[in-house]
Design an enzyme around this catalytic site. Sequence first.
Site, mmCIF file in Angstrom:
data_model
loop_
_atom_site.group_PDB
_atom_site.id
_atom_site.type_symbol
_atom_site.label_atom_id
_atom_site.label_comp_id
_atom_site.label_asym_id
_atom_site.label_seq_id
_atom_site.Cartn_x
_atom_site.Cartn_y
_atom_site.Cartn_z
ATOM 1 N N ASP A 103 5.928 12.473 7.045
ATOM 2 C CA ASP A 103 5.099 12.574 6.341
ATOM 3 C C ASP A 103 4.422 13.904 6.842
ATOM 4 O O ASP A 103 5.122 15.093 6.045
ATOM 5 C CB ASP A 103 3.971 11.503 6.727
ATOM 6 C CG ASP A 103 2.516 11.553 5.955
ATOM 7 O OD1 ASP A 103 2.520 11.905 4.974
ATOM 8 O OD2 ASP A 103 1.646 11.114 6.465
ATOM 9 N N ASP A 159 4.981 0.089 6.428
ATOM 10 C CA ASP A 159 3.687 -0.916 6.532
ATOM 11 C C ASP A 159 2.566 -0.164 6.329
ATOM 12 O O ASP A 159 2.369 1.079 6.420
ATOM 13 C CB ASP A 159 3.666 -1.478 8.008
ATOM 14 C CG ASP A 159 3.274 -0.225 9.033
ATOM 15 O OD1 ASP A 159 3.624 0.809 9.126
ATOM 16 O OD2 ASP A 159 2.135 -0.669 9.828
ATOM 17 N N ARG A 165 6.036 -4.656 5.190
ATOM 18 C CA ARG A 165 7.204 -4.097 5.492
ATOM 19 C C ARG A 165 8.417 -4.682 4.787
ATOM 20 O O ARG A 165 9.394 -4.195 4.751
ATOM 21 C CB ARG A 165 7.536 -4.196 7.132
ATOM 22 C CG ARG A 165 6.637 -3.556 8.043
ATOM 23 C CD ARG A 165 6.993 -3.389 9.484
ATOM 24 N NE ARG A 165 6.338 -2.902 10.476
ATOM 25 C CZ ARG A 165 5.795 -1.610 10.418
ATOM 26 N NH1 ARG A 165 6.565 -0.827 10.137
ATOM 27 N NH2 ARG A 165 5.126 -1.303 11.689
HETATM 28 P P1 IMP Z 1 4.203 11.786 10.406
HETATM 29 O O1 IMP Z 1 4.008 12.337 11.936
HETATM 30 O O2 IMP Z 1 2.914 12.336 9.813
HETATM 31 O O3 IMP Z 1 5.223 12.473 9.790
HETATM 32 O O4 IMP Z 1 4.140 10.348 10.131
HETATM 33 C C1 IMP Z 1 5.378 9.747 10.421
HETATM 34 C C2 IMP Z 1 5.257 8.415 10.610
HETATM 35 O O5 IMP Z 1 3.830 7.912 10.087
HETATM 36 C C3 IMP Z 1 6.033 7.501 9.900
HETATM 37 O O6 IMP Z 1 7.385 7.236 10.724
HETATM 38 C C4 IMP Z 1 5.599 6.446 9.422
HETATM 39 O O7 IMP Z 1 5.466 5.200 10.498
HETATM 40 C C5 IMP Z 1 4.266 6.591 9.304
HETATM 41 N N1 IMP Z 1 3.691 7.134 7.697
HETATM 42 C C6 IMP Z 1 3.671 7.938 7.102
HETATM 43 N N2 IMP Z 1 3.418 8.062 5.964
HETATM 44 C C7 IMP Z 1 3.509 6.754 5.648
HETATM 45 C C8 IMP Z 1 3.453 6.092 4.540
HETATM 46 O O8 IMP Z 1 3.095 6.535 3.445
HETATM 47 N N3 IMP Z 1 3.578 4.670 4.581
HETATM 48 C C9 IMP Z 1 3.837 3.902 5.570
HETATM 49 N N4 IMP Z 1 3.777 4.706 6.965
HETATM 50 C C10 IMP Z 1 3.764 6.115 6.691
#
Ligand code: IMP
Length: 177
Positions: A103, A159, A165
């Site tokens: 993300d 989730d 999930r």
């Molecule tokens: P980041 O650090 O913002 O890249 O977040 C990564 C983590 O956030 C992922 O491994 C997911 O566990 C969670 N995450 C980010 N976006 C989503 C989404 O759209 N749905 C569910 N979990 C998400």
Amino acid sequence: MKPGPVCTPLISRKEVNRAVARLATELNRDYRGKHPLLIGVLKGCFIFMADLVRLLDFPVEIDFARLSSYGAGTETSGRVKVLYGPRTEVKGRDVIVIEDIIDTGISIDHFLRFLQRKRPISLKLCALVEKPARHRVPVKIDYLGFTVPDKFLVGCGLDWDEKYRNLPDICMLERYE
Ligand code: IMP
Ligand code: MG
């Protein structure tokens, strides 16, 4: 009664299966004759990783890690901790990290740096989904299933507040007040 969130399918289970098969083909080509260590990032990786490893035709070793989570929110706090690291020695190994979704990229960036300090021979990233519009740090995804729009996704391991999930399709979560 307050209506619950609505899940709209975005990527079907069939499309997910096709993407997983394509990623397995790429990995089978790149890791022929090697014995990499696959590190899944819990909990979201569990379905993707289980599907993927069953299509790999080289010897694999599996381990897991757990990063600090979002809690019940849909935004990362920006502060990441490795709550549980792989117990397998990473030094001198070909390592492939298996993630559900990239993300902002903040979590995986932190974890890849953590692993890099342990001096693997190689370190690659395999993710089922990425949301490029949301990246806040640059992340090189070596093996990628899908690029998706800026929506909150659930299903296929993903989730919202520990729910959904188990949905077989990847769905967009839309909340109604
Ligand atoms: P980041 O650090 O913002 O890249 O977040 C990564 C983590 O956030 C992922 O491994 C997911 O566990 C969670 N995450 C980010 N976006 C989503 C989404 O759209 N749905 C569910 N979990 C998400
Ligand atoms: Mg995750």
